[in-house]
Motif scaffolding. Sequence first.
Motif, short mmCIF file in Angstrom:
data_model
loop_
_atom_site.label_atom_id
_atom_site.label_comp_id
_atom_site.label_asym_id
_atom_site.label_seq_id
_atom_site.Cartn_x
_atom_site.Cartn_y
_atom_site.Cartn_z
N TYR A 214 8.51 -26.92 63.07
CA TYR A 214 7.65 -27.05 64.24
C TYR A 214 6.95 -25.72 64.55
CZ TYR A 214 10.60 -31.17 64.84
OH TYR A 214 11.28 -32.35 64.63
N GLN A 219 2.05 -23.27 69.74
CA GLN A 219 2.56 -24.19 70.76
C GLN A 219 1.43 -25.13 71.22
OE1 GLN A 219 4.90 -22.36 73.82
NE2 GLN A 219 4.48 -23.99 75.31
N GLY A 220 1.75 -26.42 71.27
CA GLY A 220 0.78 -27.41 71.70
C GLY A 220 -0.05 -27.99 70.57
N LYS A 222 -0.63 -30.00 66.86
CA LYS A 222 -0.01 -31.10 66.11
C LYS A 222 0.33 -30.64 64.70
CE LYS A 222 -4.52 -33.13 64.78
NZ LYS A 222 -5.41 -32.25 65.55
N ILE A 236 4.30 -32.45 67.81
CA ILE A 236 3.55 -31.38 68.47
C ILE A 236 4.55 -30.29 68.81
CG2 ILE A 236 2.25 -30.73 70.53
CD1 ILE A 236 1.14 -33.54 70.64
N ASN A 237 4.23 -29.07 68.45
CA ASN A 237 5.12 -27.96 68.75
C ASN A 237 5.29 -27.84 70.27
OD1 ASN A 237 6.67 -25.65 68.76
ND2 ASN A 237 5.01 -24.28 68.14
N LYS A 238 6.52 -28.14 70.73
CA LYS A 238 6.87 -28.12 72.16
C LYS A 238 6.01 -29.10 72.97
CE LYS A 238 8.74 -23.44 72.06
NZ LYS A 238 8.72 -22.08 72.64
N GLY A 239 5.74 -30.24 72.34
CA GLY A 239 4.98 -31.29 73.01
C GLY A 239 5.49 -32.66 72.64
N ASN A 240 4.87 -33.72 73.17
CA ASN A 240 5.29 -35.10 72.95
C ASN A 240 4.20 -35.86 72.21
OD1 ASN A 240 7.64 -34.56 74.51
ND2 ASN A 240 6.48 -34.95 76.38
N LEU A 244 1.27 -38.27 73.92
CA LEU A 244 -0.07 -37.68 73.96
C LEU A 244 -1.08 -38.51 73.17
CD1 LEU A 244 -1.88 -35.33 74.86
CD2 LEU A 244 -1.27 -34.16 72.75
#
Length: 275
Positions: A214, A219-220, A222, A236-240, A244
């Motif tokens: 990741y 960050q954020g 894909k 997504i690095n530190k995301g969903n 999204l």
Amino acid sequence: MPLVTLTSDIGQQDYLVGAAKGRLLRINPEFQIIDISHSLSPFNYPQGAYVCRSAIRNFPEFTFHIVLINLFESKPDQLLFAFHKDQYVLCADNGLLGMILEDKPDMVIGIPFEKTAIKNTLYCIDVAAKAITQLVNGEPIQRIGNPDPSYIEKNPLRPMLGESWIEGQIIFIDNFENVVVNITQEQFEQQRRGRRFKIVFKRDEVIDRISGSYADVPQGEKLVMFNSAGYMEIAINKGNAAGLFGLRGYNETHTATSTMVQNRLFYQTVKVFFE
């Protein structure tokens, strides 16, 4: 000490998982019980097969895996007890066995249910526990069940292949909303043959490289990687990612050709184009 795993679509909201473990231990106090998951979606065979298959391969030889998924899709009359690649799998006769193994089992017996029994989840647990105990105690297979029974078979959900593309289906969304696609790294590389590629989903989202973790992207951002089970994962690095992008798990019932269904499938499939 027999090692026994439990996988189900029961959930953790009520007593049933605890009661199932109690019944196992009452029949054989020597069972060592390990939970795989009890949060699988009901009626979702591809998801259940993926979770079971990915877990089972990591256990010691001759572990017993009890799978309580969609037990009562039809009126049950037997429990399947299979042996394949040094692992035992016990599950309902509903087609899931072949989807988990992606192959014909080395051996399978059918354990008939008593005609007058109330066939609920705990009854199925009792049947499984007694069969495992009989086998561990050296009972001949013929006294445990019926060898080579007739049983329901369903084909595993496999990606579609073309000369310059491969299309996979979303089979699992994890707790972080990372999206797992039924394309393995081996399938990807065999189809790729060293070519460049573009991974396309939700019409206009494109990724053209495979990440190792990741943290390979800011960050954020894909990314696509292959997870510890060897399957393609969109994240997504530190995301969903699922939330999204509006992605969702594949549903086998969506086989119609209406515009609504076709639009829905854009959010359940992932396509890789090779150049």
